[in-house]
Design an enzyme around this catalytic site. Structure first.
Site, PDB file in Angstrom:
ATOM      1  N   TYR A   1     -13.942  16.250  22.811  1.00 51.55           N
ATOM      2  CA  TYR A   1     -12.654  16.971  22.862  1.00 51.55           C
ATOM      3  C   TYR A   1     -11.763  16.351  23.944  1.00 51.55           C
ATOM      4  CZ  TYR A   1      -9.662  20.926  21.705  1.00 51.55           C
ATOM      5  OH  TYR A   1      -8.611  21.705  21.257  1.00 51.55           O
TER       6      TYR A   1
ATOM      7  N   LYS B   1      -5.347  21.475  26.695  1.00 50.52           N
ATOM      8  CA  LYS B   1      -5.474  22.915  26.417  1.00 50.52           C
ATOM      9  C   LYS B   1      -5.586  23.702  27.724  1.00 50.52           C
ATOM     10  CE  LYS B   1      -5.430  22.995  21.840  1.00 50.52           C
ATOM     11  NZ  LYS B   1      -4.173  23.340  21.171  1.00 50.52           N
TER      12      LYS B   1
ATOM     13  N   LYS C   1     -12.097  23.821   9.936  1.00 49.15           N
ATOM     14  CA  LYS C   1     -11.848  22.512   9.333  1.00 49.15           C
ATOM     15  C   LYS C   1     -10.392  22.366   8.892  1.00 49.15           C
ATOM     16  CE  LYS C   1     -14.765  19.450   6.734  1.00 49.15           C
ATOM     17  NZ  LYS C   1     -15.837  19.333   5.787  1.00 49.15           N
ATOM     18  N   THR C   2      -9.583  21.740   9.720  1.00 50.82           N
ATOM     19  CA  THR C   2      -8.162  21.502   9.392  1.00 50.82           C
ATOM     20  C   THR C   2      -7.906  19.998   9.519  1.00 50.82           C
ATOM     21  OG1 THR C   2      -7.478  21.737  11.692  1.00 50.82           O
ATOM     22  CG2 THR C   2      -7.460  23.745  10.364  1.00 50.82           C
TER      23      THR C   2
HETATM   24  P1  NAD Z   1      -3.116  21.280  11.632  1.00 47.17           P
HETATM   25  O1  NAD Z   1      -3.303  19.811  11.551  1.00 47.17           O
HETATM   26  O2  NAD Z   1      -3.026  22.029  10.380  1.00 47.17           O
HETATM   27  O3  NAD Z   1      -1.851  21.640  12.540  1.00 47.17           O
HETATM   28  C1  NAD Z   1      -1.440  20.863  13.634  1.00 47.17           C
HETATM   29  C2  NAD Z   1       0.063  20.732  13.504  1.00 47.17           C
HETATM   30  O4  NAD Z   1       0.620  20.062  14.649  1.00 47.17           O
HETATM   31  C3  NAD Z   1       0.467  19.905  12.277  1.00 47.17           C
HETATM   32  O5  NAD Z   1       1.309  20.677  11.436  1.00 47.17           O
HETATM   33  C4  NAD Z   1       1.227  18.731  12.880  1.00 47.17           C
HETATM   34  O6  NAD Z   1       2.267  18.280  12.058  1.00 47.17           O
HETATM   35  C5  NAD Z   1       1.750  19.389  14.158  1.00 47.17           C
HETATM   36  N1  NAD Z   1       2.251  18.402  15.120  1.00 47.17           N
HETATM   37  C6  NAD Z   1       1.595  17.368  15.697  1.00 47.17           C
HETATM   38  N2  NAD Z   1       2.448  16.627  16.460  1.00 47.17           N
HETATM   39  C7  NAD Z   1       3.665  17.246  16.371  1.00 47.17           C
HETATM   40  C8  NAD Z   1       4.949  16.982  16.910  1.00 47.17           C
HETATM   41  N3  NAD Z   1       5.172  15.902  17.673  1.00 47.17           N
HETATM   42  N4  NAD Z   1       5.978  17.824  16.621  1.00 47.17           N
HETATM   43  C9  NAD Z   1       5.789  18.906  15.811  1.00 47.17           C
HETATM   44  N5  NAD Z   1       4.591  19.208  15.266  1.00 47.17           N
HETATM   45  C10 NAD Z   1       3.543  18.388  15.530  1.00 47.17           C
HETATM   46  O7  NAD Z   1      -4.359  21.770  12.523  1.00 47.17           O
HETATM   47  P2  NAD Z   1      -4.717  23.202  13.142  1.00 47.17           P
HETATM   48  O8  NAD Z   1      -6.159  23.117  13.430  1.00 47.17           O
HETATM   49  O9  NAD Z   1      -4.195  24.293  12.295  1.00 47.17           O
HETATM   50  O10 NAD Z   1      -3.964  23.155  14.545  1.00 47.17           O
HETATM   51  C11 NAD Z   1      -3.073  24.184  14.974  1.00 47.17           C
HETATM   52  C12 NAD Z   1      -3.344  24.529  16.434  1.00 47.17           C
HETATM   53  O11 NAD Z   1      -4.607  25.193  16.524  1.00 47.17           O
HETATM   54  C13 NAD Z   1      -3.428  23.329  17.364  1.00 47.17           C
HETATM   55  O12 NAD Z   1      -2.851  23.657  18.606  1.00 47.17           O
HETATM   56  C14 NAD Z   1      -4.921  23.149  17.530  1.00 47.17           C
HETATM   57  O13 NAD Z   1      -5.267  22.469  18.720  1.00 47.17           O
HETATM   58  C15 NAD Z   1      -5.343  24.594  17.575  1.00 47.17           C
HETATM   59  N6  NAD Z   1      -6.769  24.860  17.381  1.00 47.17           N
HETATM   60  C16 NAD Z   1      -7.409  24.330  16.307  1.00 47.17           C
HETATM   61  C17 NAD Z   1      -8.764  24.598  16.133  1.00 47.17           C
HETATM   62  C18 NAD Z   1      -9.529  24.027  14.954  1.00 47.17           C
HETATM   63  O14 NAD Z   1     -10.751  23.932  15.033  1.00 47.17           O
HETATM   64  N7  NAD Z   1      -8.869  23.661  13.881  1.00 47.17           N
HETATM   65  C19 NAD Z   1      -9.461  25.392  17.060  1.00 47.17           C
HETATM   66  C20 NAD Z   1      -8.765  25.915  18.147  1.00 47.17           C
HETATM   67  C21 NAD Z   1      -7.413  25.637  18.297  1.00 47.17           C
END
Ligand code: NAD
Length: 256
Positions: free
Chosen positions: A156, A163, A193-194
């Site tokens: 990570y 974060k 899973k995204t």
């Molecule tokens: P996701 O890929 O669906 O979403 C991430 C989004 O960030 C995308 O839509 C992408 O276009 C956007 N992004 C990246 N760079 C950008 C920029 N310069 N300007 C505007 N948008 C931008 O993945 P997700 O997992 O849904 O992620 C959403 C949030 O949740 C993130 O902050 C991620 O760190 C957090 N998160 C995810 C998980 C996980 O396991 N998936 C767990 C905890 C937290």
């Protein structure tokens, strides 16, 4: 009657139907909110437009937080269409794939700054731009974090450092905006899973570990994160700010 009837909000970070933003958008539109959706760039447009339509979102705007003027023009469009805003959801993050493998120690200055800018600084940037639209409203701001902010999680790496900065930003923004009645919170979600998660090597082992060790013996879904977001964005959480709520099947609460 929905608990967000009459409320207007915006969600940043929809990429596809597996995005956490999609789970949140579903919960909050079902609860009656009028929602604007932003997506990063043209490459995502053909996926995002039909999703926004099926969610009944009247406003869909491209916004890249690193592009000069993009945030300001987004909020200008929201002001013209909605007049004001009750909530903002920040569901975006980015780190160079190369920085998400091997030792954290090797992170380059450029990868460090980029991850921190997009994944942490952008929350403050969006909050500042949203404030004039929240005047006179009990506004609510929400971001998404992960346990890697609190503990070192293999691979990570710099995203964990970002974060940690994001969670600290939540507390400082809560202090700044509390006197105006605006709340700022985060959800620390378990692994899901995204598209973004696919960049983390060993992600499927992470899912297995949660399934075997979390008190609920399973992983969480975007629907569950969406429902917790609904709570934090609504008046049900009117006394909650500066909080990081873990929605991770209880994994964070366990030791050995
Ligand atoms: P996701 O890929 O669906 O979403 C991430 C989004 O960030 C995308 O839509 C992408 O276009 C956007 N992004 C990246 N760079 C950008 C920029 N310069 N300007 C505007 N948008 C931008 O993945 P997700 O997992 O849904 O992620 C959403 C949030 O949740 C993130 O902050 C991620 O760190 C957090 N998160 C995810 C998980 C996980 O396991 N998936 C767990 C905890 C937290």
């Amino acid at each position: 009657m929905g608990i967000l009837d009459g409320k207007k909000g915006v969600i940043f970070g929809l990429a596809n139907d597996r995005s956490i933003a999609h789970g949140i958008a579903t919960a909050i539109t079902e609860a009656g909110a009028e929602l604007a959706i932003t997506y990063q760039n043209e490459a995502l447009e053909k996926r995002v437009l039909p999703l926004a339509e099926s969610l009944g979102c009247p406003l869909v705007i491209p916004c890249d937080v690193t592009v000069e003027g993009s945030t300001e023009s987004t909020f200008e469009k929201i002001r013209s269409a909605f007049g004001g805003l009750d909530f903002v959801v920040h569901s975006l993050a980015y780190a160079n794939k190369e920085a998400l493998k091997g030792p954290y120690l090797n992170v380059s200055r450029q990868d460090f700054l980029q991850a921190l800018e997009i994944s942490a600084y952008s929350l403050t940037q969006l909050t500042r731009a949203a404030l004039p639209l929240m005047e006179g409203r009990a506004g609510s701001i929400l971001t998404l974090s992960y346990l890697g902010a609190e503990r070192a999680i293999p691979n990570y790496n710099v995203m964990g450092v970002a974060k940690a900065a994001l969670e600290a930003s939540v507390r400082y923004l809560a202090a700044d905006l509390g006197p105006q009645g605006i709340r700022v919170n985060a959800i620390s979600a378990g692994p899901i899973k995204t598209l973004s998660a696919a960049a983390i090597p060993g992600f499927s082992q992470m899912l297995d570990r949660y399934e075997n060790r979390a008190p609920l013996r399973r992983n969480v879904t975007t629907t569950e994160v969406g429902r917790s977001a609904l709570y934090l964005l609504s008046d049900l959480a009117s006394g909650v700010t500066g909080e990081v709520l873990h929605v991770d099947a209880g994994y964070h609460s366990q030791g050995l």
